[in-house]
Design a protein around this motif. Structure first.
Motif, PDB file in Angstrom:
ATOM      1  N   LYS A   1      -0.322  -9.311  -1.134  1.00 13.87           N
ATOM      2  CA  LYS A   1       0.417  -8.901  -2.323  1.00 13.87           C
ATOM      3  C   LYS A   1      -0.156  -7.600  -2.850  1.00 13.87           C
ATOM      4  O   LYS A   1      -1.365  -7.465  -2.998  1.00 13.87           O
ATOM      5  CB  LYS A   1       0.336  -9.973  -3.403  1.00 13.87           C
ATOM      6  N   ILE A   2       0.725  -6.668  -3.152  1.00 10.20           N
ATOM      7  CA  ILE A   2       0.327  -5.370  -3.677  1.00 10.20           C
ATOM      8  C   ILE A   2       0.814  -5.290  -5.120  1.00 10.20           C
ATOM      9  O   ILE A   2       2.018  -5.374  -5.379  1.00 10.20           O
ATOM     10  CB  ILE A   2       0.936  -4.236  -2.833  1.00 10.20           C
ATOM     11  N   PRO A   3      -0.104  -5.163  -6.085  1.00  9.71           N
ATOM     12  CA  PRO A   3       0.312  -5.117  -7.490  1.00  9.71           C
ATOM     13  C   PRO A   3       0.787  -3.722  -7.898  1.00  9.71           C
ATOM     14  O   PRO A   3       0.351  -2.717  -7.349  1.00  9.71           O
ATOM     15  CB  PRO A   3      -0.967  -5.479  -8.242  1.00  9.71           C
ATOM     16  N   PHE A   4       1.692  -3.692  -8.866  1.00  7.79           N
ATOM     17  CA  PHE A   4       2.060  -2.429  -9.499  1.00  7.79           C
ATOM     18  C   PHE A   4       0.973  -2.084 -10.505  1.00  7.79           C
ATOM     19  O   PHE A   4       0.364  -2.968 -11.110  1.00  7.79           O
ATOM     20  CB  PHE A   4       3.412  -2.540 -10.211  1.00  7.79           C
ATOM     21  N   LEU A   5       0.725  -0.798 -10.692  1.00  8.98           N
ATOM     22  CA  LEU A   5      -0.258  -0.325 -11.662  1.00  8.98           C
ATOM     23  C   LEU A   5       0.316  -0.451 -13.068  1.00  8.98           C
ATOM     24  O   LEU A   5       1.533  -0.498 -13.250  1.00  8.98           O
ATOM     25  CB  LEU A   5      -0.611   1.136 -11.363  1.00  8.98           C
ATOM     26  N   THR A   6      -0.538  -0.492 -14.070  1.00  6.66           N
ATOM     27  CA  THR A   6      -0.083  -0.556 -15.458  1.00  6.66           C
ATOM     28  C   THR A   6       0.720   0.698 -15.778  1.00  6.66           C
ATOM     29  O   THR A   6       0.327   1.813 -15.456  1.00  6.66           O
ATOM     30  CB  THR A   6      -1.275  -0.675 -16.419  1.00  6.66           C
TER      31      THR A   6
ATOM     32  N   PRO B   1       6.029   1.112   4.953  1.00  5.32           N
ATOM     33  CA  PRO B   1       5.807   1.594   3.588  1.00  5.32           C
ATOM     34  C   PRO B   1       4.338   1.899   3.321  1.00  5.32           C
ATOM     35  O   PRO B   1       3.454   1.256   3.884  1.00  5.32           O
ATOM     36  CB  PRO B   1       6.277   0.428   2.729  1.00  5.32           C
ATOM     37  N   ILE B   2       4.103   2.911   2.450  1.00  2.00           N
ATOM     38  CA  ILE B   2       2.736   3.181   2.007  1.00  2.00           C
ATOM     39  C   ILE B   2       2.617   3.159   0.484  1.00  2.00           C
ATOM     40  O   ILE B   2       1.524   3.146  -0.050  1.00  2.00           O
ATOM     41  CB  ILE B   2       2.185   4.517   2.566  1.00  2.00           C
TER      42      ILE B   2
ATOM     43  N   LEU C   1       7.167   2.390 -12.919  1.00  2.00           N
ATOM     44  CA  LEU C   1       6.089   1.620 -12.301  1.00  2.00           C
ATOM     45  C   LEU C   1       5.811   2.180 -10.906  1.00  2.00           C
ATOM     46  O   LEU C   1       6.723   2.667 -10.246  1.00  2.00           O
ATOM     47  CB  LEU C   1       6.475   0.146 -12.135  1.00  2.00           C
ATOM     48  N   SER C   2       4.558   2.087 -10.474  1.00  2.00           N
ATOM     49  CA  SER C   2       4.202   2.499  -9.107  1.00  2.00           C
ATOM     50  C   SER C   2       3.068   1.612  -8.601  1.00  2.00           C
ATOM     51  O   SER C   2       2.292   1.070  -9.380  1.00  2.00           O
ATOM     52  CB  SER C   2       3.799   3.966  -9.064  1.00  2.00           C
ATOM     53  N   THR C   3       2.982   1.505  -7.273  1.00  2.00           N
ATOM     54  CA  THR C   3       1.927   0.695  -6.682  1.00  2.00           C
ATOM     55  C   THR C   3       0.688   1.514  -6.352  1.00  2.00           C
ATOM     56  O   THR C   3      -0.389   0.965  -6.199  1.00  2.00           O
ATOM     57  CB  THR C   3       2.384   0.038  -5.373  1.00  2.00           C
ATOM     58  N   GLY C   4       0.825   2.807  -6.184  1.00  2.00           N
ATOM     59  CA  GLY C   4      -0.243   3.581  -5.602  1.00  2.00           C
ATOM     60  C   GLY C   4      -0.195   3.373  -4.096  1.00  2.00           C
ATOM     61  O   GLY C   4       0.553   2.540  -3.595  1.00  2.00           O
ATOM     62  N   ALA C   5      -0.981   4.110  -3.343  1.00  2.00           N
ATOM     63  CA  ALA C   5      -0.953   4.024  -1.883  1.00  2.00           C
ATOM     64  C   ALA C   5      -1.690   2.778  -1.394  1.00  2.00           C
ATOM     65  O   ALA C   5      -2.648   2.332  -1.996  1.00  2.00           O
ATOM     66  CB  ALA C   5      -1.583   5.273  -1.284  1.00  2.00           C
ATOM     67  N   PHE C   6      -1.204   2.228  -0.291  1.00  2.00           N
ATOM     68  CA  PHE C   6      -1.813   1.052   0.345  1.00  2.00           C
ATOM     69  C   PHE C   6      -1.595   1.171   1.842  1.00  2.00           C
ATOM     70  O   PHE C   6      -0.894   2.048   2.315  1.00  2.00           O
ATOM     71  CB  PHE C   6      -1.237  -0.250  -0.202  1.00  2.00           C
ATOM     72  N   SER C   7      -2.196   0.274   2.598  1.00  2.00           N
ATOM     73  CA  SER C   7      -2.066   0.277   4.047  1.00  2.00           C
ATOM     74  C   SER C   7      -1.480  -1.042   4.529  1.00  2.00           C
ATOM     75  O   SER C   7      -1.928  -2.102   4.100  1.00  2.00           O
ATOM     76  CB  SER C   7      -3.445   0.500   4.692  1.00  2.00           C
ATOM     77  N   VAL C   8      -0.458  -0.958   5.383  1.00  2.00           N
ATOM     78  CA  VAL C   8       0.180  -2.132   5.970  1.00  2.00           C
ATOM     79  C   VAL C   8       0.020  -2.033   7.481  1.00  2.00           C
ATOM     80  O   VAL C   8       0.225  -0.975   8.063  1.00  2.00           O
ATOM     81  CB  VAL C   8       1.682  -2.192   5.611  1.00  2.00           C
ATOM     82  N   LYS C   9      -0.322  -3.136   8.106  1.00  2.00           N
ATOM     83  CA  LYS C   9      -0.463  -3.145   9.573  1.00  2.00           C
ATOM     84  C   LYS C   9       0.861  -3.276  10.251  1.00  2.00           C
ATOM     85  O   LYS C   9       1.791  -3.799   9.755  1.00  2.00           O
ATOM     86  CB  LYS C   9      -1.386  -4.276  10.009  1.00  2.00           C
TER      87      LYS C   9
ATOM     88  N   MET D   1      10.696   3.721  -1.837  1.00  2.00           N
ATOM     89  CA  MET D   1       9.580   3.439  -0.957  1.00  2.00           C
ATOM     90  C   MET D   1       9.146   4.748  -0.302  1.00  2.00           C
ATOM     91  O   MET D   1       9.980   5.492   0.211  1.00  2.00           O
ATOM     92  CB  MET D   1      10.033   2.447   0.120  1.00  2.00           C
ATOM     93  N   GLU D   2       7.835   5.030  -0.359  1.00  2.00           N
ATOM     94  CA  GLU D   2       7.304   6.163   0.387  1.00  2.00           C
ATOM     95  C   GLU D   2       6.886   5.630   1.750  1.00  2.00           C
ATOM     96  O   GLU D   2       6.220   4.604   1.845  1.00  2.00           O
ATOM     97  CB  GLU D   2       6.112   6.797  -0.321  1.00  2.00           C
ATOM     98  N   THR D   3       7.288   6.341   2.804  1.00  2.00           N
ATOM     99  CA  THR D   3       6.996   5.891   4.160  1.00  2.00           C
ATOM    100  C   THR D   3       5.795   6.632   4.725  1.00  2.00           C
ATOM    101  O   THR D   3       5.383   7.666   4.195  1.00  2.00           O
ATOM    102  CB  THR D   3       8.203   6.105   5.078  1.00  2.00           C
ATOM    103  N   GLU D   4       5.255   6.109   5.825  1.00  2.00           N
ATOM    104  CA  GLU D   4       4.063   6.696   6.431  1.00  2.00           C
ATOM    105  C   GLU D   4       4.288   8.126   6.911  1.00  2.00           C
ATOM    106  O   GLU D   4       3.344   8.886   7.038  1.00  2.00           O
ATOM    107  CB  GLU D   4       3.554   5.825   7.576  1.00  2.00           C
ATOM    108  N   ASN D   5       5.545   8.511   7.159  1.00  3.71           N
ATOM    109  CA  ASN D   5       5.809   9.884   7.599  1.00  3.71           C
ATOM    110  C   ASN D   5       6.167  10.816   6.442  1.00  3.71           C
ATOM    111  O   ASN D   5       6.653  11.913   6.660  1.00  3.71           O
ATOM    112  CB  ASN D   5       6.892   9.904   8.682  1.00  3.71           C
ATOM    113  N   GLY D   6       5.925  10.369   5.209  1.00  2.00           N
ATOM    114  CA  GLY D   6       6.116  11.224   4.037  1.00  2.00           C
ATOM    115  C   GLY D   6       7.498  11.192   3.428  1.00  2.00           C
ATOM    116  O   GLY D   6       7.766  11.890   2.463  1.00  2.00           O
TER     117      GLY D   6
END
Length: 118
Positions: free
Chosen positions: A1-6, A89-90, A110-118, A53-58
């Motif tokens: 689970k990826i939380p959204f930032l405040t 998604p990133i 709202l935004s999640t910030g960057a994360f890594s998905v396998k 959604m921001e993707t890994e290729n920008g």
């Protein structure tokens, strides 16, 4: 689970994104947000919320409109979106929009910030 930032725009809003892969190696996105104010109450007022959604290729992809439920028995404004994509998604953002067919993100709520998905 990826939380959204405040959020500085809607501080009471909280949300998470869950990402899984299906048997075709697509990404199944399940997004849930609570206490997201009606978009007409934003400053300035907006017509609705869009999820990007921001993707890994920008690239930035519009993945759908976020609907807010405000039923009689609901004291927490609940919103959700479930979708499938082949793009990795990133990060995710939710924006307030004047035009629900806009090709570019507007007011970031709202935004999640960057994360890594396998």
């Amino acid at each position: 689970k990826i939380p959204f930032l405040t959020s500085a725009v809607v501080p009471s809003a909280e949300g998470v994104v869950t990402i899984k892969t299906d048997h075709n190696d697509n990404y199944v996105i399940d997004l849930h947000v609570m206490r997201l104010a009606d978009p007409t109450r934003l400053t300035p007022p907006k017509l609705g919320y869009m999820v990007w959604m921001e993707t890994e290729n920008g690239g930035i992809k519009n993945i759908g409109q976020l609907k807010t439920s405000t039923g009689f028995m609901s004291n927490a404004l609940k919103s959700s979106l479930t979708t499938v994509t082949s793009f990795r998604p990133i990060s995710f953002i939710i924006t307030g929009e004047d035009n629900l067919t806009t090709p570019y993100p507007g007011l970031v709520v709202l935004s999640t910030g960057a994360f890594s998905v396998k």
